[in-house]
Design an enzyme around this catalytic site. Structure first.
Site, mmCIF file in Angstrom:
data_model
loop_
_atom_site.group_PDB
_atom_site.id
_atom_site.type_symbol
_atom_site.label_atom_id
_atom_site.label_comp_id
_atom_site.label_asym_id
_atom_site.label_seq_id
_atom_site.Cartn_x
_atom_site.Cartn_y
_atom_site.Cartn_z
ATOM 1 N N SER A 84 -6.312 -7.854 -1.735
ATOM 2 C CA SER A 84 -5.134 -7.665 -2.589
ATOM 3 C C SER A 84 -4.048 -8.678 -2.242
ATOM 4 O O SER A 84 -3.355 -9.185 -3.128
ATOM 5 C CB SER A 84 -4.600 -6.243 -2.436
ATOM 6 O OG SER A 84 -5.567 -5.330 -2.866
ATOM 7 N N ARG A 87 -16.814 -6.462 3.513
ATOM 8 C CA ARG A 87 -16.871 -7.763 2.838
ATOM 9 C C ARG A 87 -17.535 -8.825 3.702
ATOM 10 O O ARG A 87 -18.192 -9.723 3.200
ATOM 11 C CB ARG A 87 -15.463 -8.221 2.449
ATOM 12 C CG ARG A 87 -14.869 -7.403 1.324
ATOM 13 C CD ARG A 87 -13.405 -7.628 1.225
ATOM 14 N NE ARG A 87 -12.749 -7.227 2.469
ATOM 15 C CZ ARG A 87 -11.493 -7.466 2.761
ATOM 16 N NH1 ARG A 87 -10.746 -8.130 1.919
ATOM 17 N NH2 ARG A 87 -10.980 -7.044 3.897
ATOM 18 N N LYS A 121 2.845 -1.287 5.517
ATOM 19 C CA LYS A 121 2.797 -2.230 4.394
ATOM 20 C C LYS A 121 3.985 -1.980 3.464
ATOM 21 O O LYS A 121 4.418 -0.841 3.296
ATOM 22 C CB LYS A 121 1.488 -2.068 3.606
ATOM 23 C CG LYS A 121 0.255 -2.519 4.384
ATOM 24 C CD LYS A 121 -0.991 -2.573 3.512
ATOM 25 C CE LYS A 121 -2.187 -3.126 4.305
ATOM 26 N NZ LYS A 121 -3.407 -3.230 3.509
ATOM 27 N N HIS A 155 -12.644 -3.968 -5.420
ATOM 28 C CA HIS A 155 -12.542 -2.506 -5.287
ATOM 29 C C HIS A 155 -13.350 -1.822 -6.399
ATOM 30 O O HIS A 155 -14.043 -0.833 -6.165
ATOM 31 C CB HIS A 155 -11.080 -2.048 -5.409
ATOM 32 C CG HIS A 155 -10.169 -2.540 -4.329
ATOM 33 N ND1 HIS A 155 -8.988 -3.210 -4.583
ATOM 34 C CD2 HIS A 155 -10.249 -2.456 -2.972
ATOM 35 C CE1 HIS A 155 -8.388 -3.502 -3.442
ATOM 36 N NE2 HIS A 155 -9.129 -3.070 -2.456
HETATM 37 N N1 COA Z 1 -12.615 -5.834 -2.425
HETATM 38 C C1 COA Z 1 -11.435 -6.430 -2.356
HETATM 39 N N2 COA Z 1 -10.550 -6.224 -1.380
HETATM 40 C C2 COA Z 1 -10.896 -5.359 -0.436
HETATM 41 C C3 COA Z 1 -12.112 -4.677 -0.425
HETATM 42 C C4 COA Z 1 -12.996 -4.950 -1.481
HETATM 43 N N3 COA Z 1 -14.194 -4.372 -1.551
HETATM 44 N N4 COA Z 1 -12.164 -3.889 0.666
HETATM 45 C C5 COA Z 1 -11.013 -4.062 1.306
HETATM 46 N N5 COA Z 1 -10.246 -4.946 0.651
HETATM 47 C C6 COA Z 1 -8.936 -5.461 1.044
HETATM 48 C C7 COA Z 1 -7.797 -4.601 0.567
HETATM 49 O O1 COA Z 1 -7.369 -5.021 -0.707
HETATM 50 C C8 COA Z 1 -6.763 -4.846 1.632
HETATM 51 O O2 COA Z 1 -6.117 -6.069 1.327
HETATM 52 P P1 COA Z 1 -4.641 -6.350 1.848
HETATM 53 O O3 COA Z 1 -4.659 -6.232 3.345
HETATM 54 O O4 COA Z 1 -4.436 -7.708 1.345
HETATM 55 O O5 COA Z 1 -3.777 -5.310 1.206
HETATM 56 C C9 COA Z 1 -7.563 -5.098 2.887
HETATM 57 O O6 COA Z 1 -8.858 -5.457 2.442
HETATM 58 C C10 COA Z 1 -7.667 -3.910 3.766
HETATM 59 O O7 COA Z 1 -8.125 -2.840 2.994
HETATM 60 P P2 COA Z 1 -8.315 -1.434 3.571
HETATM 61 O O8 COA Z 1 -9.180 -1.486 4.775
HETATM 62 O O9 COA Z 1 -8.740 -0.536 2.472
HETATM 63 O O10 COA Z 1 -6.894 -1.112 4.166
HETATM 64 P P3 COA Z 1 -5.777 -0.283 3.643
HETATM 65 O O11 COA Z 1 -4.577 -0.609 4.443
HETATM 66 O O12 COA Z 1 -5.631 -0.456 2.181
HETATM 67 O O13 COA Z 1 -6.251 1.222 4.014
HETATM 68 C C11 COA Z 1 -6.946 3.035 5.541
HETATM 69 C C12 COA Z 1 -6.694 1.550 5.354
HETATM 70 C C13 COA Z 1 -8.263 3.467 4.962
HETATM 71 C C14 COA Z 1 -6.934 3.350 7.033
HETATM 72 C C15 COA Z 1 -5.845 3.806 4.896
HETATM 73 O O14 COA Z 1 -5.944 3.589 3.528
HETATM 74 C C16 COA Z 1 -5.874 5.286 5.149
HETATM 75 O O15 COA Z 1 -6.675 6.019 4.645
HETATM 76 N N6 COA Z 1 -4.869 5.720 5.935
HETATM 77 C C17 COA Z 1 -4.692 7.119 6.283
HETATM 78 C C18 COA Z 1 -4.445 7.278 7.786
HETATM 79 C C19 COA Z 1 -5.756 7.386 8.498
HETATM 80 O O16 COA Z 1 -6.500 8.329 8.322
HETATM 81 N N7 COA Z 1 -6.059 6.373 9.322
HETATM 82 C C20 COA Z 1 -7.324 6.298 9.994
HETATM 83 C C21 COA Z 1 -7.421 7.187 11.190
HETATM 84 S S1 COA Z 1 -6.659 6.462 12.574
#
Ligand code: COA
Length: 167
Positions: A137, A99, A49, A25
């Site tokens: 994570s 990724r 989560k 991140h």
């Molecule tokens: N390095 C390390 N880990 C990474 C990474 C990186 N560059 N990019 C992603 N990851 C990992 C995260 O740590 C996470 O790991 P986990 O599943 O073990 O916790 C996983 O990849 C998924 O990450 P991410 O895609 O960021 O998911 P999230 O659940 O943390 O967030 C969103 C997803 C963006 C949809 C959410 O944060 C959000 O904004 N929700 C609001 C509601 C919304 O608008 N939804 C979309 C419209 S439908």
């Protein structure tokens, strides 16, 4: 020659659960800072989560990573739709890290839904550094839960916090 109006600072939002923040991140945030004047890292409350760390713990851990950049990096918490949050904050972009090819389908779907909801906000994809493509994570939590060494995956203060959780 007429003077151009002053350029508005560019602002991007980087959202996730950050449970906890990892070196992957941090790499994405650092690279986003080359593209935008300011980056808001926002922790999204995600009903699907059950985080290991509380919101306050996650905010503190992220802030500690960027103590030298408080002018350009803000840490916040949001609920509801990301595009609505981004619009409210005056951001023009959502930053996402890619990724591997396996991230692509989901990320494309997310970007298209977000664009449908709000055309003014673009999604900017940054390819994760090769060193971090395997990282997530939940993987970090798993390593820590089983007593493994998380150095090299997360900053030292996050490593200490993980050790504390699994004493
Ligand atoms: N390095 C390390 N880990 C990474 C990474 C990186 N560059 N990019 C992603 N990851 C990992 C995260 O740590 C996470 O790991 P986990 O599943 O073990 O916790 C996983 O990849 C998924 O990450 P991410 O895609 O960021 O998911 P999230 O659940 O943390 O967030 C969103 C997803 C963006 C949809 C959410 O944060 C959000 O904004 N929700 C609001 C509601 C919304 O608008 N939804 C979309 C419209 S439908």
């Amino acid at each position: 020659m007429s003077k151009l109006p002053p350029r508005r600072p560019t602002l991007a939002v980087y959202s996730g659960t950050f449970d906890p923040i990892t070196n992957g991140h941090i790499d994405i945030v650092q690279r986003a800072m080359h593209l935008f004047d300011k980056v808001i890292i926002t922790i999204a409350r995600n009903a699907n989560k059950t985080p290991l760390f509380s919101l306050e713990e996650r905010v503190d851990m992220i802030r500690t990573c960027f103590l030298d950049e408080t002018e350009r990096i803000e840490v916040d918490v949001m609920s509801g739709l990301l595009v609505e949050y981004a619009t409210r904050r005056g951001a023009t972009a959502i930053v996402r890290g890619l990724r591997a090819v396996s991230d692509f389908d989901y990320e494309m779907q997310l970007a298209l839904v977000n664009r449908k909801l709000e055309r003014q906000i673009d999604t900017v994809f940054l390819m994760a550094g090769l060193r971090w493509v395997f990282l997530s994570s939940s993987m970090v939590r798993d390593v820590a839960r089983h007593g493994g060494d998380t150095s090299g995956l997360v900053p030292s203060h996050v490593r200490a916090a993980l050790k504390n959780k699994f004493l």
